[in-house]
Motif scaffolding. Structure first.
Motif, mmCIF file in Angstrom:
data_model
loop_
_atom_site.group_PDB
_atom_site.id
_atom_site.type_symbol
_atom_site.label_atom_id
_atom_site.label_comp_id
_atom_site.label_asym_id
_atom_site.label_seq_id
_atom_site.Cartn_x
_atom_site.Cartn_y
_atom_site.Cartn_z
ATOM 1 N N MET A 1 -5.558 6.606 -6.073
ATOM 2 C CA MET A 1 -4.474 7.359 -5.431
ATOM 3 C C MET A 1 -3.494 6.394 -4.776
ATOM 4 O O MET A 1 -3.893 5.553 -3.988
ATOM 5 N N THR A 2 -2.229 6.515 -5.114
ATOM 6 C CA THR A 2 -1.211 5.675 -4.479
ATOM 7 C C THR A 2 -1.111 6.048 -3.002
ATOM 8 O O THR A 2 -1.087 7.237 -2.676
ATOM 9 N N PRO A 3 -1.051 5.042 -2.114
ATOM 10 C CA PRO A 3 -0.929 5.393 -0.687
ATOM 11 C C PRO A 3 0.345 6.184 -0.428
ATOM 12 O O PRO A 3 1.416 5.813 -0.884
ATOM 13 N N VAL A 109 -4.882 -3.971 5.743
ATOM 14 C CA VAL A 109 -4.632 -5.305 5.194
ATOM 15 C C VAL A 109 -4.359 -6.226 6.376
ATOM 16 O O VAL A 109 -3.266 -6.222 6.940
ATOM 17 N N PRO A 110 -5.358 -7.009 6.815
ATOM 18 C CA PRO A 110 -5.157 -7.848 8.005
ATOM 19 C C PRO A 110 -4.256 -9.042 7.701
ATOM 20 O O PRO A 110 -3.991 -9.360 6.538
ATOM 21 N N LEU A 148 -8.416 -4.878 2.590
ATOM 22 C CA LEU A 148 -7.913 -5.678 1.478
ATOM 23 C C LEU A 148 -7.383 -6.973 2.072
ATOM 24 O O LEU A 148 -6.536 -6.953 2.968
ATOM 25 N N ILE A 149 -7.928 -8.102 1.612
ATOM 26 C CA ILE A 149 -7.481 -9.405 2.102
ATOM 27 C C ILE A 149 -6.693 -10.086 0.992
ATOM 28 O O ILE A 149 -7.134 -10.123 -0.156
ATOM 29 N N ALA A 202 -1.188 -0.850 -6.314
ATOM 30 C CA ALA A 202 -1.889 -0.890 -7.606
ATOM 31 C C ALA A 202 -2.730 0.368 -7.824
ATOM 32 O O ALA A 202 -3.295 0.937 -6.886
ATOM 33 N N GLU A 203 -2.781 0.792 -9.070
ATOM 34 C CA GLU A 203 -3.657 1.900 -9.460
ATOM 35 C C GLU A 203 -4.536 1.432 -10.618
ATOM 36 O O GLU A 203 -4.012 0.864 -11.570
ATOM 37 N N PRO A 204 -5.843 1.677 -10.600
ATOM 38 C CA PRO A 204 -6.574 2.256 -9.463
ATOM 39 C C PRO A 204 -6.486 1.356 -8.232
ATOM 40 O O PRO A 204 -6.303 0.153 -8.363
ATOM 41 N N ALA A 205 -6.632 1.972 -7.058
ATOM 42 C CA ALA A 205 -6.426 1.255 -5.796
ATOM 43 C C ALA A 205 -7.407 0.104 -5.633
ATOM 44 O O ALA A 205 -8.575 0.206 -6.004
ATOM 45 N N LEU A 206 -6.917 -0.993 -5.090
ATOM 46 C CA LEU A 206 -7.763 -2.147 -4.773
ATOM 47 C C LEU A 206 -8.218 -2.019 -3.321
ATOM 48 O O LEU A 206 -7.416 -1.704 -2.443
#
Length: 304
Positions: A1-3, A109-110, A148-149, A202-206
């Motif tokens: 799912m796209t954010p 995403v830090p 996600l890093i 990205a899809e599928p979501a990372l």
């Protein structure tokens, strides 16, 4: 799912690059893009530019607001991307990660746009890196918020920053950090912005993984050769050994640049094979060091 909603923390060099790339790539009708800025920055020229591009402005102070206040700011967003680095002060990155979890953010995403902290480990010459590992431990130790890093290496321009001392055109000199065979990975902020946008959309979501990028990976010997060949120079070469850099740091233990020099000279976790990167896998063109030099530098003119 796209954010469906993204909040970027900070609008410095990297934050602006990420925001512009998101505004370009995201579907405007279905994606909410926002940036958190200090109240004093809400009417700056940069803020007005973002507003014109459809980016929503959210008031907040990462340094001074409480964890709870930040959690409330973060709560309406699916993905929060931190683009504010160590300048925010010690402990801030831990606070932001906790606020993202407390706010129920689906993915965080830090600020880890840099080296491979897992490989470097704790107790390195750059003490701020230990907080980066605290953030990783915190995110890996819970299931509520995905993470996600994005590891990008050094900003390409930093190799040519006179104060850093690697390439110093004014002095016609290039220094190797450690040795001429020590390698370093670099990516430009513009490329980091474009790649970060592609990675988070990205899809599928990372999620729950470290994603690597690289504009270039090269040794200091290759860097010196590239500068010489591209600018038609013959730079004087001097290696700064690890023992020498550690001794310099011991004399001046609070000097941030000396901490960075020592870490990069050790060569652990600061370089990776471009073949393992997101941009290579997706066949996305990026700027290597030679291209960066052609775009930004010219040989110093000598006067007789």
């Amino acid at each position: 799912m796209t954010p469906s909603s993204l909040l970027v923390l900070g609008a410095g060099e990297l934050g602006m690059a990420v925001l512009h790339a998101l505004a370009e790539l995201a579907e405007p009708r279905t994606t909410r893009i926002a940036v958190l800025l200090r109240p004093a920055s809400l009417h700056s020229a940069a803020a007005n530019t973002l507003r014109e591009r459809g980016v929503e402005l959210v008031a907040g102070d990462l340094q001074n607001d409480s964890q709870r206040a930040l959690a409330e700011r973060f709560a309406p967003f699916h993905t929060v991307i931190c683009c504010t680095g160590f300048a925010a002060g010690p402990g801030t990155q831990r606070k932001l990660a906790r606020a993202a979890i407390e706010g129920g953010v689906q993915r965080y995403v830090p600020w880890q746009f840099g080296v491979d902290y897992d490989v470097i480990g704790r107790g390195s010459p750059q003490d701020t890196f230990d907080e980066q590992l605290d953030v990783r431990d915190l995110l890996r130790g819970q299931q509520a918020t995905q993470w996600l890093i994005i590891s990008t290496g050094m900003f390409t321009s930093f190799l040519f920053e006179p104060s850093f001392g690697v390439v110093d055109l004014a002095q016609n000199r290039v220094h190797a950090l450690g040795d001429w065979d020590t390698a370093v990975t670099v990516t430009t902020p513009e490329d980091i912005g474009r790649l970060t946008a592609r990675i988070v959309l990205a899809e599928p979501a990372l999620s729950n993984q470290v994603v690597f990028t690289a504009g270039d990976t090269l040794t200091y010997g290759q860097l010196a050769d590239t500068v010489d060949a591209t600018l038609g120079l013959q730079l004087q070469r001097e290696a700064w050994s690890v023992p020498m850099l550690l001794a310099e740091l011991a004399q001046d233990p609070d000097d941030n640049l000396k901490k960075y020099r020592a870490v990069f000279a050790q060569g652990n976790g600061v370089a990776w094979d471009p073949a393992v990167t997101f941009n290579a896998g997706q066949r996305i063109a990026v700027t290597d060091v030679e291209q960066w030099i052609r775009q930004h530098l010219k040989a110093p003119t000598t006067t007789h």
